[in-house]
Motif scaffolding. Sequence first.
Motif, mmCIF file in Angstrom:
data_model
loop_
_atom_site.group_PDB
_atom_site.id
_atom_site.type_symbol
_atom_site.label_atom_id
_atom_site.label_comp_id
_atom_site.label_asym_id
_atom_site.label_seq_id
_atom_site.Cartn_x
_atom_site.Cartn_y
_atom_site.Cartn_z
ATOM 1 N N SER A 145 -7.015 3.010 8.300
ATOM 2 C CA SER A 145 -8.090 3.476 7.433
ATOM 3 C C SER A 145 -7.624 4.718 6.667
ATOM 4 N N LYS A 146 -7.700 4.660 5.349
ATOM 5 C CA LYS A 146 -7.218 5.822 4.582
ATOM 6 C C LYS A 146 -8.046 7.091 4.856
ATOM 7 N N ASP A 198 -2.155 9.473 -4.695
ATOM 8 C CA ASP A 198 -3.095 10.019 -3.707
ATOM 9 C C ASP A 198 -4.531 9.582 -3.996
ATOM 10 N N GLY A 251 -1.885 3.820 0.585
ATOM 11 C CA GLY A 251 -2.204 4.462 1.860
ATOM 12 C C GLY A 251 -1.133 5.404 2.375
ATOM 13 N N ARG A 300 0.812 -1.220 0.000
ATOM 14 C CA ARG A 300 0.000 0.000 0.000
ATOM 15 C C ARG A 300 0.847 1.273 0.000
ATOM 16 N N THR A 335 -6.549 8.442 8.082
ATOM 17 C CA THR A 335 -5.212 9.057 7.987
ATOM 18 C C THR A 335 -5.281 10.364 7.195
ATOM 19 N N GLN A 336 -6.115 10.388 6.157
ATOM 20 C CA GLN A 336 -6.219 11.631 5.373
ATOM 21 C C GLN A 336 -6.806 12.771 6.214
ATOM 22 N N THR A 389 -2.991 12.128 1.239
ATOM 23 C CA THR A 389 -2.400 10.842 1.591
ATOM 24 C C THR A 389 -1.092 11.116 2.335
ATOM 25 N N GLY A 441 -0.110 2.991 6.069
ATOM 26 C CA GLY A 441 -0.921 2.516 4.942
ATOM 27 C C GLY A 441 -1.923 1.441 5.348
ATOM 28 N N HIS A 470 -10.993 0.981 3.747
ATOM 29 C CA HIS A 470 -10.631 2.335 3.296
ATOM 30 C C HIS A 470 -11.824 3.077 2.719
ATOM 31 N N SER A 522 -7.144 4.247 -3.997
ATOM 32 C CA SER A 522 -7.470 3.732 -2.662
ATOM 33 C C SER A 522 -6.593 2.532 -2.291
ATOM 34 N N ASP A 554 -14.948 2.051 7.954
ATOM 35 C CA ASP A 554 -13.738 1.745 8.733
ATOM 36 C C ASP A 554 -13.916 2.047 10.218
#
Length: 258
Positions: free
Chosen positions: A201-202, A45, A51, A14, A205-206, A96, A198, A257, A48, A239
């Motif tokens: 959960s994206k 970015d 990550g 990822r 983190t974003q 990301t 990564g 994600h 999906s 998530d």
Amino acid sequence: ENTYETILVRREGRVGVITLNRPKALNALNEQTMNDVVAAATELDRDSAIGAIVLTGSEKAFAAGADIKEMGSKTASDMYREDYFAAWDGFARLRTPKIAAVAGYALGGGCELAMMCDIILAADTAKFGQPEITLGVIPGMGGTQRLTRAVGKAKAMDLILTGRQMDAEEAERSGLVSRVVPADSLLDTALEVAAKIGGMSKPATQHAVETVSAAYETTLAAGLQYERRVFHGLFSTKDQKEGMAAFAEKRKANFSHE
Ligand code: CO8
């Protein structure tokens, strides 16, 4: 995927890895590098399956600054018309998580590019500096603003007015970098940190990137309000349900994600 002129791009699970690759110029950043990095990082970015992004250079240089030879003869009106290097904003804005893995020189635009990332990991060989003053100008890709916020006014003034280089240890002590590691384990450490991020959960983190970044730009009250709204909003993600169910069921979360 390696259709770029000045960078190498690869995927490891990822994690997307972008390697600056102009060895003869110590990875000096010209317009082509900017266009390549922005295009590659934007594609990663939006994916999906990715990550985290690692941005790195060579053993000798992360990047020795903006390309002085490309810039040198431009006029102020050229710079303004082209809005020279403004496209880097598109890299800084990506949500990301971006990790700069810095070995060797990170000078001028190189230091500024590292500071556009969310985390800077440094090899013990790393050297950071804003030498623009020695060229008769000042930093122009965020150095006067991001460095000052990262290390405080006294050290930022010292670095920007003298153009001196700061070693990895001083950079860590000053809060510019999060960890210093031996040069030969820099990339492994960066990949490990990136893989860990990564795996989260994206969307989470974003949003973490966006909310922490907001702390640089807003009042405490507005930042706390923004954080609470984002926190509430994350309860709309699959998530969040998975993460909290996994905790209750004493198992590892398996994030989609979404
Ligand atoms: N631009 C262009 N070429 C470069 C650059 C650079 N920034 N840095 C190194 N190179 C080239 C050298 O010219 C040399 O090329 P050649 O072999 O053809 O002569 C090659 O890379 C190797 O460099 P050196 O021989 O100098 O290597 P050393 O190990 O002797 O020295 C240093 C390494 C100390 C890093 C030295 O190369 C150096 O001082 N480089 C310049 C550092 C610098 O001043 N950076 C700031 C640039 S200005 C900037 O970044 C502004 C950003 C904001 C722009 C925003 C616009 C809006």
